[in-house]
Design a protein around this motif. Structure first.
Motif, PDB file in Angstrom:
ATOM      1  N   PRO A 163      22.357  33.802 -90.302  1.00  0.00           N
ATOM      2  CA  PRO A 163      23.813  33.893 -90.508  1.00  0.00           C
ATOM      3  C   PRO A 163      24.591  32.873 -89.683  1.00  0.00           C
ATOM      4  N   LEU A 164      24.054  32.464 -88.544  1.00  0.00           N
ATOM      5  CA  LEU A 164      24.731  31.466 -87.724  1.00  0.00           C
ATOM      6  C   LEU A 164      24.773  30.106 -88.418  1.00  0.00           C
ATOM      7  N   GLY A 179      16.261  36.519 -89.300  1.00  0.00           N
ATOM      8  CA  GLY A 179      17.423  37.283 -89.751  1.00  0.00           C
ATOM      9  C   GLY A 179      18.571  37.224 -88.766  1.00  0.00           C
ATOM     10  N   CYS A 180      18.256  37.048 -87.508  1.00  0.00           N
ATOM     11  CA  CYS A 180      19.294  36.964 -86.480  1.00  0.00           C
ATOM     12  C   CYS A 180      19.990  35.610 -86.508  1.00  0.00           C
ATOM     13  N   TYR A 181      19.244  34.537 -86.746  1.00  0.00           N
ATOM     14  CA  TYR A 181      19.806  33.188 -86.639  1.00  0.00           C
ATOM     15  C   TYR A 181      20.291  32.600 -87.953  1.00  0.00           C
ATOM     16  N   ALA A 234      12.699  39.312 -87.956  1.00  0.00           N
ATOM     17  CA  ALA A 234      13.823  39.708 -87.110  1.00  0.00           C
ATOM     18  C   ALA A 234      14.506  38.491 -86.496  1.00  0.00           C
ATOM     19  N   VAL A 235      13.733  37.535 -86.022  1.00  0.00           N
ATOM     20  CA  VAL A 235      14.308  36.334 -85.405  1.00  0.00           C
ATOM     21  C   VAL A 235      15.034  35.495 -86.451  1.00  0.00           C
TER      22      VAL A 235
END
Length: 63
Positions: free
Chosen positions: A34-35, A30-32, A27-28
């Motif tokens: 794309p940035l 996957g969140c970062y 989850a972590v």
């Protein structure tokens, strides 16, 4: 006679013990992740524009 001690893991391991940390890491990440693509896209856009300007100035069709 020598005694052999067993080093086997218990036959029942709680599935949450390994799944929960893995889900948290995914989850972590996957969140970062794309940035990371935003600066790369910006760099590629600037690179393409600068390359296009340089080609127009020199008059070369291909680099």
């Amino acid at each position: 006679m020598s005694m052999v001690t067993s080093t086997r893991l218990p036959s029942r391991v709680r599935p949450c013990a390994g799944v929960v940390p893995c889900v948290a890491v995914v989850a972590v990440v996957g969140c970062y992740v794309p940035l990371l693509g935003v600066p790369l896209t910006g760099f590629l856009a600037v690179d393409v524009v600068l390359s296009w300007v340089a080609r127009r100035r020199t008059g070369h069709a291909h680099a």
